[in-house]
Design an enzyme around this catalytic site. Structure first.
Site, short mmCIF file in Angstrom:
data_model
loop_
_atom_site.label_atom_id
_atom_site.label_comp_id
_atom_site.label_asym_id
_atom_site.label_seq_id
_atom_site.Cartn_x
_atom_site.Cartn_y
_atom_site.Cartn_z
N HIS A 299 0.82 -1.21 0.00
CA HIS A 299 0.00 0.00 0.00
C HIS A 299 0.85 1.27 0.00
O HIS A 299 0.36 2.34 0.34
CB HIS A 299 -0.92 0.01 1.23
CG HIS A 299 -1.97 -1.06 1.18
ND1 HIS A 299 -2.38 -1.77 2.28
CD2 HIS A 299 -2.68 -1.56 0.15
CE1 HIS A 299 -3.32 -2.65 1.93
NE2 HIS A 299 -3.51 -2.55 0.65
N HIS A 300 2.14 1.14 -0.35
CA HIS A 300 2.97 2.36 -0.31
C HIS A 300 2.47 3.37 -1.32
O HIS A 300 2.70 4.56 -1.18
CB HIS A 300 4.45 2.03 -0.54
CG HIS A 300 4.80 1.69 -1.96
ND1 HIS A 300 4.36 0.53 -2.56
CD2 HIS A 300 5.51 2.35 -2.90
CE1 HIS A 300 4.80 0.50 -3.81
NE2 HIS A 300 5.50 1.59 -4.03
N ARG A 301 1.80 2.87 -2.37
CA ARG A 301 1.11 3.76 -3.31
C ARG A 301 -0.27 3.18 -3.56
O ARG A 301 -0.45 1.97 -3.62
CB ARG A 301 1.85 3.81 -4.64
CG ARG A 301 3.21 4.44 -4.56
CD ARG A 301 3.49 5.26 -5.81
NE ARG A 301 4.89 5.64 -5.89
CZ ARG A 301 5.47 6.55 -5.14
NH1 ARG A 301 4.77 7.19 -4.22
NH2 ARG A 301 6.74 6.85 -5.30
N LYS B 109 -2.66 -2.52 -7.82
CA LYS B 109 -3.04 -2.91 -9.19
C LYS B 109 -2.50 -4.30 -9.49
O LYS B 109 -1.38 -4.63 -9.13
CB LYS B 109 -2.40 -1.90 -10.15
CG LYS B 109 -2.76 -2.07 -11.58
CD LYS B 109 -3.73 -1.00 -12.02
CE LYS B 109 -4.37 -1.27 -13.35
NZ LYS B 109 -5.15 -2.50 -13.42
N LYS C 49 7.28 -4.58 -10.24
CA LYS C 49 7.11 -4.24 -11.65
C LYS C 49 6.72 -2.76 -11.78
O LYS C 49 7.29 -2.02 -12.57
CB LYS C 49 5.99 -5.14 -12.20
CG LYS C 49 5.94 -5.29 -13.67
CD LYS C 49 4.84 -6.29 -14.06
CE LYS C 49 5.13 -7.70 -13.59
NZ LYS C 49 4.13 -8.67 -14.05
N LYS D 158 -2.93 -8.82 -6.73
CA LYS D 158 -3.25 -9.90 -7.67
C LYS D 158 -4.48 -10.63 -7.20
O LYS D 158 -4.75 -10.71 -5.99
CB LYS D 158 -2.09 -10.91 -7.73
CG LYS D 158 -2.08 -11.72 -9.02
CD LYS D 158 -1.50 -10.88 -10.13
CE LYS D 158 -1.50 -11.58 -11.46
NZ LYS D 158 -0.77 -10.81 -12.46
N SER E 231 -2.28 -0.14 -18.71
CA SER E 231 -3.40 -0.11 -17.76
C SER E 231 -3.39 1.22 -17.00
O SER E 231 -4.44 1.78 -16.70
CB SER E 231 -3.28 -1.25 -16.74
OG SER E 231 -3.86 -2.42 -17.25
#
Ligand code: NAD
Length: 470
Positions: A63-65, A69, A93, A105, A362
């Protein structure tokens, strides 16, 4: 192949990279840890009115950003460890290619090749509803995308389910990417991962220093390639290697077996043949290879595993004859297999770099959905008027008319798909250069260690800057 082995491999890759870092070990522990997981079981009606209980997962690794996704995988092989491992790869990635998201994921235990369309839709919608219930999906929370066994259709159902359950939310379409273009998807997303794989392979093949060290001619032209998996990633990677790069695709392996032709296969025709007959085998002018795994061991310049993890392991790495293994799939080479390949001088392009094209595009799709406007429409009318005036002035000065058919391109600028593809190309080539420069400057043994460490240190820096709450 052991599923836990994939999780173990990712952890070992992480630990090896961490051993080259001076970052505080507690902070590195936080970078490595999976922040939250949701494990669920829900009932789904079968086509004949029965009920089956489906097991599914969503892991938000970091959750650092925000949002986090990552794709959703439909496979009977899915389990919690695999989902966490894939989510962690997503974190690294994104950090590697500069996409400002955390990694996540999803996995649903169904066989994508054995379910009806109706069952597929019910599972997808129920899974989405479960994610909504626990706040594991949302434009600013967690944004899924396609992965093995899923595609545009499932992403469309997810968006529609979210839209129906989250009434009065403005940017609902930003809750998922990889949607059909007609449902606020973005042109170029379908081929993005495979095209990114092509750009990544091309970057290595055009790297004169690397090619010299390997004794290969620089460039993709004429390179012999074998691809495993003719799905979304494998098909487009093979297509672009053949059509844009001038490479010769000599072998393609699928679940049912493989085909080989030293002179090259027409990737598009092979795809059409499989679609028509249900099998890759018996393609005209090609030799059948009944054991698809044996095809990976044939001589070639570049081997592109684009199906699943753990395809090259301690048991077959010694027989791989490719000079380069380009990891289009996630985790196709396990830790043991990698050691053997390295000893034999095989160069590996790591998954977290090579298949990052999907998440890159994405990100563009998400930005477009958040803004509520497509990229080509953002190019202002004012700019068009200025260009028109410039052309008229040029025509006056040179006394030459610009051909009519060139005017729209010059005045209106690029289409959205062209913008997306140009940005993807830029992103992949820059990431290659940064990864390679980092490896050289830090004297790291290989590209995977460089990719991991560069990504891990970026995530660590982000945690460090935010501080630890409370
Ligand atoms: P997909 O379902 O579209 O295609 C996978 C293909 O592999 C299918 O054609 C399947 O039949 C084939 N396959 C399965 N087992 C095989 C075997 N043993 N031998 C040969 N072929 C086999 O999936 P995809 O989206 O192309 O994903 C493939 C890989 O790429 C996965 O590892 C996935 O995590 C990774 N990936 C996908 C994306 C994306 O945007 N779709 C992005 C990044 C990474």
């Amino acid at each position: 192949m052991g599923r836990g082995k994939f999780f173990e491999s990712v952890n070992r890759y992480f630990d090896r990279a961490a051993s080259f870092s001076k970052v505080d070990s507690g902070l590195m522990d936080q970078v490595r840890s999976c922040n939250s997981v949701y494990r669920m079981r829900f009932p789904v009606k079968t086509d004949d009115g029965g009920i089956v209980v489906v097991e599914a997962f969503r892991a938000e690794h970091s959750h650092h950003r925000l949002p986090t996704k990552g794709g959703i995988r439909f496979s009977m092989e899915v389990d919690l460890d695999e989902t966490i491992a894939l989510a962690s790869l997503m974190t690294y990635k994104c950090a590697l290619v500069g996409v400002p998201f955390g990694g996540a994921k999803g996995g649903v235990c169904v066989d994508p090749n054995a379910i009806s369309d109706g069952f597929r839709e019910r599972v997808t919608r129920r899974y989405t509803a479960e994610l909504i219930r626990k706040n594991f999906i949302g434009p600013d929370v967690d944004v899924p995308a396609p992965d093995y066994g899923t595609g545009e259709r499932e992403m469309g159902w997810i968006a529609d389910t979210y839209k129906n359950l989250r009434l009065n939310t403005g940017d609902v379409y930003a809750c998922v990417t990889g949607k059909p273009v007609t449902m606020q998807g973005i042109p170029g997303r379908r081929q993005a991962t495979g095209l990114g794989v092509y750009y990544g392979i091309r970057s290595l093949l055009e790297d004169e220093e690397e090619m010299k060290a390997m004794g290969l001619h620089p460039g993709t032209q004429g390179k012999r390639v074998i691809v495993q998996g003719l799905g979304n990633v494998g098909y487009y990677a093979a297509w672009y290697l053949q059509h844009e790069g001038g490479a010769i695709v000599t072998g393609i392996a699928e679940r049912e077996g493989g085909i080989f032709n030293q002179e090259g296969l027409d990737v598009e025709a092979v795809f059409a043949h499989r679609k028509a007959t249900g099998s890759i085998l018996d393609f005209a002018d090609a030799q059948n290879v009944t054991d698809g795994m044996a095809l990976l061991e044939r001589e070639c310049d570049v081997l592109v595993p684009a199906a699943l993890e753990n395809q090259i392991t301690g048991s077959n790495a010694g027989r791989i004859q490719a000079r380069i293994v380009a990891e289009a799939a996630n985790g196709p080479v396990d830790f043991e297999g990698e050691g053997i390949l390295q000893e034999r001088g095989v160069v590996m392009l790591p998954d977290l770099f090579l298949n990052a094209g999907g998440v890159t595009v994405s990100y563009f799709e998400w930005l477009k959905n958040k803004a509520g406007v497509s990229f080509d429409r953002m190019i202002s009318r004012h700019e068009e008027l200025v260009k028109r005036e410039l052309i008229e002035e040029m025509e006056r000065l040179t006394q030459t008319k610009v051909p009519e058919d060139r005017l729209p391109r010059l005045i209106h600028g690029p289409r959205e798909e062209e913008l997306v593809i140009a940005a993807l190309e830029q992103s992949m080539t820059t990431a290659y250069e940064k990864m390679q420069d980092f490896r050289r400057s830090r004297a790291l043994p290989d590209l995977r260690t460089a990719a991991f460490l560069l990504a891990m240190e970026r995530v660590a820096e982000s945690y460090d800057q935010h501080g630890i709450f409370p």
